[in-house]
Design an enzyme around this catalytic site. Structure first.
Site: not given
Lengths: 142, 406
Positions: A47, A49-52
């Protein structure tokens, strides 16, 4: 019957007074989830747009609005992973029509976890909910 | 006598609560909070003293111009620059470094020329040089820090080759707190005819900086980390380099004459300050610098050294915590991960619930993250108003993380 699973989580949360215990429970829910096979952690399931990191593997059984949505997911962050388990309880096993009608933010608010869906958070949950909805929409239109 | 409680009282936001807990603001490396004097100056400027600068001849324009231009002298004094004409106002370090990339480096560097930079640079001191690599074949030569996070000056100097035209290094790492002996690098580079650019974003906040003693060609700072408004900043440029630079942005304020056929420019430093600047932000930055100079940079550095030593002892005492970098004489910036469990985002989420604000992520330093073999860390970065008690709150919240994520 996924909603029952979610309602169970809501009930458990009612017994947990402080945020530490609630987070502890969320983390446990994440740990109880089977990890995704490494082969499924590919760019297509990641997914954006995730930093994690968050991966989501949706599955549709059947056709049209009555088709059933299921998904597996995983994150390398424990709290996010637990929140994926919560979202899975919320969505997985519902029909695609039901899934489209779910107000994820309102449901998470019942758990006091809606802050994680705010646009400022870069944990990817928002993007994940958007992906689930998109999959449901596409299946319903098929 | 450094009265940290009196100092804290100068910063209104420090009195607020977050998630029902007293705020422990340990994200100063990202941006610092503002003292009342800065907030009042910004209000005063808009309420009583605002107009565009360098333009009209009316009362308010003159007043705003005087207030704005007075900051140039303050920055010069803050940085130990011999003359205020050597100070160019910017919107922050990022603009300062881009100004050097577009205005000085782009017209002079040819394919195969080299820029030496360290792996622990902030993206602001990397991406403008990548532009030159992409667009004109400039070669980036990387110097890696040692295992303890230190960056020996000699290692940087040794990387300078016959094609090197510029050395671009940080004075203090925003991730590790490592302080680099930039004076030694600038001296050696100068002897080889190589220019130096120093990213002073972090260092200028935490220690006395004297650009005359450092001797670099370019030294960039940013106002929002210096307890001033965002959108303010400055770069010190040696006069001979300034004379070599072409303007980066064109527009109002930087011209002498414009006709259909030609344009001529005003003298530096305004030649490099196109358009209406951050007038009030810059005025606010001047007040912030006054605030710091009144406290005394030596005193601020001594206070932060105490906090660093205290935090170092506490954090290194947690055997399940991995602290990245332990260079001698480092600043009060600590990056860490939890051994085996708990993503940086998990840690910052729990810390936030305890009112402790830290940064989680790659800190705009992805090459350093890759070098250290981590995707993200948590960073606690201290400032002039932080206390030992806040270190204790951080440690207590980390102990909860250890328990939750074990």
């Amino acid at each position: 019957m996924a909603r029952d699973e979610f309602e169970e989580i809501v009930e458990t949360f009612e017994f947990l007074d402080d945020w530490e215990d609630r987070y502890r429970h969320v983390i446990e829910l994440g740990k109880a989830m089977a990890p995704l096979p490494e082969a499924q952690k590919v760019p297509a399931t990641k997914v954006e747009g995730c930093a994690s990191q968050v991966w989501l593997v949706p599955e549709i059984e059947g056709k049209g609005a009555d088709a059933v949505l299921r998904f597996e997911g995983e994150s390398d962050a424990m709290i996010v992973n637990g929140l994926i388990a919560v979202l899975r309880a919320l969505y997985s096993g519902s029909t695609v029509a039901e899934a489209q009608a779910v107000d994820a933010a309102a449901e998470l608010k019942r758990l006091g976890l809606d802050e994680h869906l705010s646009s400022q958070r870069s944990n990817g949950l928002r993007a994940m909910v958007a992906r689930v909805r998109a999959v449901a929409e596409k299946a319903a239109a098929a | 006598m450094y009265d940290v409680n009196a100092i804290r009282a100068d910063f209104p936001i420090l009195a607020r609560e977050v998630n029902g807990k007293p705020l422990s603001y340990l994200d100063n490396g990202a941006s610092a909070q503002k003292p009342r004097a800065v907030i009042d100056a910004v209000t005063q400027a808009y309420e009583m003293e605002y107009a565009n600068v360098h333009r009209g001849l009316h009362f308010l324009s003159n007043l705003a111009t005087d207030k704005y231009e007075a900051v140039r002298g303050k920055v010069a004094r803050f940085l130990g620059a011999p003359r205020e004409e050597e100070i160019v106002f910017t919107s922050g370090t990022t603009e300062g470094i881009n100004l050097v990339s577009y205005g000085w480096a782009a017209p002079r560097l040819e394919a195969g020329d080299e820029i030496v930079l360290s792996v622990m640079e902030h993206h602001a001191n990397i991406v403008p040089w990548h532009f030159l690599r992409e667009r004109q074949g400039v070669v980036l030569k990387w110097v890696e820090p040692e295992a303890d996070g230190s960056l020996p000056a000699q290692k940087v100097i040794d990387a300078i080759g016959p094609r090197t035209k510029l050395v671009a290094v940080t004075h203090m790492s925003n991730v590790l707190g490592t302080v680099v002996d930039v004076a030694a690098i600038a001296k050696a580079a100068r002897e080889k005819g190589v220019a130096t650019l120093i990213d002073g974003s972090q260092a200028a906040v935490h220690m006395p900086v004297n650009v005359a003693e450092i001797g670099a060609d370019f030294y960039a700072i940013t106002g929002h980390k210096l307890y001033g408004p965002s959108g303010s900043g400055a770069i010190h440029i040696r006069p001979e380099r300034m004379a070599e630079m072409r303007p980066f942005m064109g527009g109002g304020d930087m011209i002498r004459e414009v006709s259909r056929e030609a344009v001529s420019y005003t003298d530096p430093p305004m030649k490099f300050e196109a358009g209406t600047p951050g007038i009030v932000q810059t005025i606010g930055m001047g007040v912030a610098l006054d605030y710091m100079m009144d406290l005394g940079m030596e005193n601020i550095a001594a206070h932060e050294a105490r906090i660093r030593d205290y935090a170092r002892e506490k954090l290194f005492g947690l055997n399940w915590l991995t602290v990245q970098g332990d260079a001698p004489g480092k600043g009060a910036i600590f990056s860490f991960t939890l051994e085996g469990a708990g993503h940086a985002h998990d840690i910052s989420t729990v810390l936030d619930k305890r009112g402790v604000a830290v940064r989680a992520g790659h800190h705009c330093a992805q090459p350093l993250m890759e070098h250290m073999g981590v995707t993200a860390t948590c960073r606690a970065s201290f400032g002039l108003y932080n206390t030992e008690e806040e270190v204790d709150r951080l440690v207590s919240a980390l102990e909860l993380c250890h328990e939750l994520f074990a």
